[in-house]
Design an enzyme around this catalytic site. Structure first.
Site, short mmCIF file in Angstrom:
data_model
loop_
_atom_site.label_atom_id
_atom_site.label_comp_id
_atom_site.label_asym_id
_atom_site.label_seq_id
_atom_site.Cartn_x
_atom_site.Cartn_y
_atom_site.Cartn_z
N ARG A 1 -18.50 36.46 -7.00
CA ARG A 1 -17.15 36.55 -6.43
C ARG A 1 -16.11 36.35 -7.52
NH1 ARG A 1 -16.05 33.87 -0.61
NH2 ARG A 1 -18.23 34.51 -0.50
N SER B 1 -15.50 37.92 1.69
CA SER B 1 -15.44 37.10 2.89
C SER B 1 -13.99 36.78 3.26
CB SER B 1 -16.25 35.83 2.69
OG SER B 1 -16.31 35.06 3.86
N HIS B 2 -13.63 35.49 3.23
CA HIS B 2 -12.29 35.05 3.65
C HIS B 2 -11.29 34.98 2.51
CE1 HIS B 2 -14.43 31.49 2.21
NE2 HIS B 2 -13.24 31.05 1.83
N LYS C 1 -22.82 39.80 -1.89
CA LYS C 1 -23.86 38.95 -1.33
C LYS C 1 -25.15 39.76 -1.35
CE LYS C 1 -20.72 36.40 1.73
NZ LYS C 1 -20.42 35.97 3.12
N ASP D 1 -13.96 35.62 10.47
CA ASP D 1 -13.48 35.70 9.09
C ASP D 1 -13.58 37.14 8.61
OD1 ASP D 1 -16.21 35.88 8.72
OD2 ASP D 1 -16.29 34.46 7.06
N ASP E 1 -15.50 39.00 6.65
CA ASP E 1 -16.73 39.79 6.73
C ASP E 1 -17.49 39.52 8.02
OD1 ASP E 1 -17.41 37.22 5.92
OD2 ASP E 1 -19.09 37.87 4.69
N ASP F 1 -19.08 37.11 9.39
CA ASP F 1 -20.31 36.34 9.55
C ASP F 1 -20.04 34.95 10.11
OD1 ASP F 1 -19.14 35.27 7.27
OD2 ASP F 1 -20.96 35.31 6.05
N ARG F 2 -18.76 34.56 10.21
CA ARG F 2 -18.40 33.29 10.83
C ARG F 2 -17.52 33.54 12.05
NH1 ARG F 2 -15.29 29.47 7.36
NH2 ARG F 2 -14.50 31.32 6.33
N HIS G 1 -20.94 28.76 10.31
CA HIS G 1 -22.09 29.63 10.11
C HIS G 1 -23.20 29.21 11.08
CE1 HIS G 1 -20.90 31.88 6.50
NE2 HIS G 1 -20.31 30.77 6.08
#
Length: 457
Positions: free
Chosen positions: A22, A106-107, A116, A245, A247, A249-250, A332
């Protein structure tokens, strides 16, 4: 912008984190670097085929294409799934049986991007499971004996069908507000919700895919980013609000009163549902989830297992124990039947399924899982983290009735309270989480610990 060398070892050490890659686009991450990482990924993992997805950030398609070129140049076949959420990429990895790479930050704000990566079956790649070897292999361009193919496929429909097979929503009709934050839930939520038909009235917020995040940051762990959703839930008199978020995933929940539902509370609810399906199963929770999770699991005959913070630790412990479910206080949620990967959408479906099966409002449904007062995570900038942790341990080890452990940072536990202080992997921060039997107890412990952490500020 001046010429930059993203292949410089100092830069590589900066952007390869504990769980992913990242950094900022242009000066830390660019397409030549992504191409090299694609080759290194194939070289280190030996993956014959790699599935690649990307989020809606402006830089993501080009970075994903460059990675695919590098992977193909190293001899692997590449399957591009295009725009995807991270859990959609994990689905593709598990469903197709291929290693995977997801381009997302992500966020993080719009200037960032990242990768990832996982092995077949969505098995994680982190600092202790190959990520640093990939970093070190980037220095040499990998050229395979043959060039692999690059093809495209669409897994969105199969992804939605699989999630709904794991958590079908039946019962009363729900009014649901979803804040996608201009992130990838704007793609995945419609695919899932259209399959629910009249069972759900969906109210969309910020579903336009826009990696510049024009409305608010796609980081629902920050309360300021939930204000729009809370207000909309109240205005629509909705049954539940969902915030994802960037992407997707949360997932974070808002109840019908506009109040935030703690991820620990959602962990306890999903644990109860999974234990009803498989009595006696093992449930993973990280050490900063509420003590109520452990209590609920034990009361229902399950086996609670405590682990460190971080998805690689959760997934590894799930594999070791054959746990059916795992939850983290960061939002998560991990599912054995989803290749032990995390999925914000699957967690949301569990909450909706539980709510639809009763006439009770969400606040009442969740109340039985709220047993303690929590501080939430409080960050403090501390240069000498080790010295502060040593001071805390020295002062608190003399307290009556306490137990101390070092599973992840410093945890001090008492019958009526606990706190954990751990260092950030990437910043000069100490992170405090505290919990008490009531608000006054929690606040006393929180303030006493913060006074030590911040004594030199």
């Amino acid at each position: 912008m001046p010429d930059v060398n993203t292949l410089d070892p100092a830069n590589l050490h900066a952007i390869f984190k504990a769980y992913d890659v990242r950094g900022t686009v242009g000066d830390q991450i660019d397409e030549p670097l992504a191409r090299r990482i694609g080759g290194a990924f194939v070289s280190i993992t030996g993956a014959p085929t790699v599935v690649v997805g990307h989020d809606m950030r402006p830089s993501s398609p080009g970075l994903a294409a460059a990675f695919a070129e590098g992977a193909a140049g190293a001899g692997a076949d590449v399957v591009m799934i295009g725009l995807a959420s991270t859990d959609q990429l994990y689905f593709a990895s598990g469903h197709l049986g291929h290693a995977g790479a997801m381009f997302t930050a992500s966020h993080n704000p719009a200037a960032y991007n990242g990768i990832k990566m996982c092995r077949p079956g969505a098995a994680p790649i982190g600092a202790e499971s190959g990520l640093m070897e990939i970093r070190d292999a980037v220095a040499t361009e990998v050229v395979g004996e043959k060039t692999g193919t690059i093809t495209e496929t669409d897994v969105l429909a199969d992804y939605a069908d699989h999630l709904l097979s794991l958590a079908p929503v039946r019962g009363r009709r729900l009014k649901v507000v979803v804040d996608a934050g201009n992130g990838m839930a704007g793609l995945t939520a419609p695919a899932v919700f259209e399959r629910l038909g009249d069972a759900v009235e969906l109210i969309e917020m910020y579903f336009e895919l826009d990696g510049t995040f024009p409305n608010h940051e796609a980081n629902p762990i920050e309360p300021a980013n939930l204000v729009d959703l809370q207000q909309r839930v109240l205005a629509e008199q909705a049954d539940i609000g969902l915030a994802f978020d960037g992407d997707a995933d949360r997932c974070f929940l808002v109840d019908e009163r506009g109040a935030l539902v703690s991820p620990s509370t959602l962990t306890a609810l999903i644990a109860a549902r999974e234990l009803a399906r498989e009595p006696g199963a093992t449930i993973i929770h990280n050490l900063i989830t509420s003590r109520s999770v452990e209590q609920v699991v034990a009361e229902l005959g399950g086996t609670p297992v405590r682990t460190r913070v971080g998805h690689s630790f959760i997934k590894a412990t799930m594999a070791e124990t054959d746990a059916i479910f795992g939850g983290e206080h960061s939002g998560h949620f991990y599912f054995r039947d989803f290749w032990r990967a995390d999925s914000g959408m699957l967690a949301a479906l569990h909450a909706m399924a539980a709510l639809a099966s009763t006439e009770r409002p969400l606040s009442d449904l969740m109340a039985e899982y709220v047993r303690f007062a929590s501080s939430g995570e409080i960050n403090s900038t501390v240069e000498d983290q080790s010295a502060v942790l040593a001071t805390l341990e020295r002062e608190w080890s003399a307290a009556s009735g306490v137990a101390i452990d070092h599973l992840d940072g410093l945890t001090v536990s008492h019958e009526d309270w606990w706190f954990n202080v751990r260092a950030s992997n990437t910043e000069p921060l100490l992170r405090l989480n505290a919990e008490g039997s009531d608000a006054a107890t929690m606040e006393r412990i929180r303030d006493d610990v913060l006074n030590v952490i911040r004594s030199d500020q």
